[in-house]
Scaffold this active site. Sequence first.
Site, mmCIF file in Angstrom:
data_model
loop_
_atom_site.group_PDB
_atom_site.id
_atom_site.type_symbol
_atom_site.label_atom_id
_atom_site.label_comp_id
_atom_site.label_asym_id
_atom_site.label_seq_id
_atom_site.Cartn_x
_atom_site.Cartn_y
_atom_site.Cartn_z
ATOM 1 N N GLU A 52 -65.132 46.684 40.958
ATOM 2 C CA GLU A 52 -65.003 47.639 39.858
ATOM 3 C C GLU A 52 -63.901 47.234 38.874
ATOM 4 O O GLU A 52 -64.044 47.407 37.673
ATOM 5 C CB GLU A 52 -64.720 49.040 40.417
ATOM 6 N N ASN B 4 -55.679 52.017 37.547
ATOM 7 C CA ASN B 4 -56.440 53.085 38.203
ATOM 8 C C ASN B 4 -55.421 54.086 38.743
ATOM 9 O O ASN B 4 -54.725 53.819 39.715
ATOM 10 C CB ASN B 4 -57.273 52.474 39.335
#
Length: 398
Positions: A380, A9
């Site tokens: 997530e 990320n």
Amino acid sequence: MEAMVLVINCGSSSLKVALFDTSLNKLAAGLAERIGGPDAFASLTGTRDTLPLATNAGHKEALQTLIDALRAQGLLREAPVAIGHRVVHGGETFREAALINNPVLSAIHECASLAPLHNPVNLVGIEATRELFPGVSQVAVFDTAFHQTLPDYAYRYALPERLYKDWGVRRYGFHGTSHSFMASETARLLNQSPETTSIISAHLGNGCSITAIRDGASVDTSMGLTPLEGLVMGTRSGDIDPGLFDFLRSKGINAEDLHRLLNHDSGLLGLSGETNDMRSLCELAEQGHEASALAIEVFCFRLARYIAAMMASLTRLDALVFTGGIGENSALVRSKTLAHLSLVGLSLDAERNRDHGKQREYRIESGDSRFRILVIPTNEERVIASEALTIARSGASH
Ligand code: ADP
């Protein structure tokens, strides 16, 4: 040696990595912060050592440092079997996660005009990973993809059609991986099929959004063209009167100032004048800090209005679901929000709400509530790992 999946990320000055086995157990995580600055550093979760990064180190060096640290710990001995990247904006091109190849990279690049702060840096992360792990399947998982099922009357703004046709001005929605995870987790916990499960999912972290999910598909969501619309957030204003732009221009505030004002100086921070952090705000409010107490009230009232608004998209409601740092941990926010919603028949059990977490109880509604109310931790990274693995495997079999 067991196969691994790496999740990346990439933010403008940060980079997070997480390592999973192929049964989706998280094995390790790491973070690099303030990349590009004089005090840049990286560290693996659960270790005390901080790994210094050079001032001129970019995302590639940060990633290399974290990978070397994972290797030194014996956690990553071979290249991963799949790498999943969080990509913020997939526009109308991506309705699901995609195996990264040159056409997909170009399409992500094209979506960058819709997310200039996010997509370019996501691409930097993908390029850096390609260089470090040539030949490994990489998968882009988009924040927007889950919301591509919104009907046109929910995604169109009441603006001239050419803005939509020429520039793609419409509601896209974000936090899609979290909201879709809430839908599948709710179905699992209630022992229902995901295709017939309808929920309202409130993701309340630093960014906050709420989504109506009908029969497993997103049908309305509070974030819009950008992640600025909707609920009150840590530093973002959420909804405001667009007439404010003219008004502030008349006061000499230019577009750049306005961007900073709405994205970085507003929300809980702007209202309280103290902090964007809900936990600290709750402490301040308890000590009698009035602006902090008001910030919490505005946050909860806006959230309650949106919960009621999401009902317009549903014909049944299996559960209202809270997640994210605030949604999972703040009994105060949940109770203040639900206090506005007695007319729609949502009501909390005070004790279950307060004790949630202690007893791992996920249902917090009272006996006379018309609808269930759940608290479910989001994950997530795990969703990204799962999608990356599935797509890499199906890509490999073609
Ligand atoms: P991000 O969106 O960056 O992933 P998180 O989902 O971790 O953020 O949420 C961060 C928010 O959760 C912060 O405002 C933090 O104060 C809040 N939070 C975490 N624990 C609590 C708590 N016990 N009570 C109230 N707020 C909390």
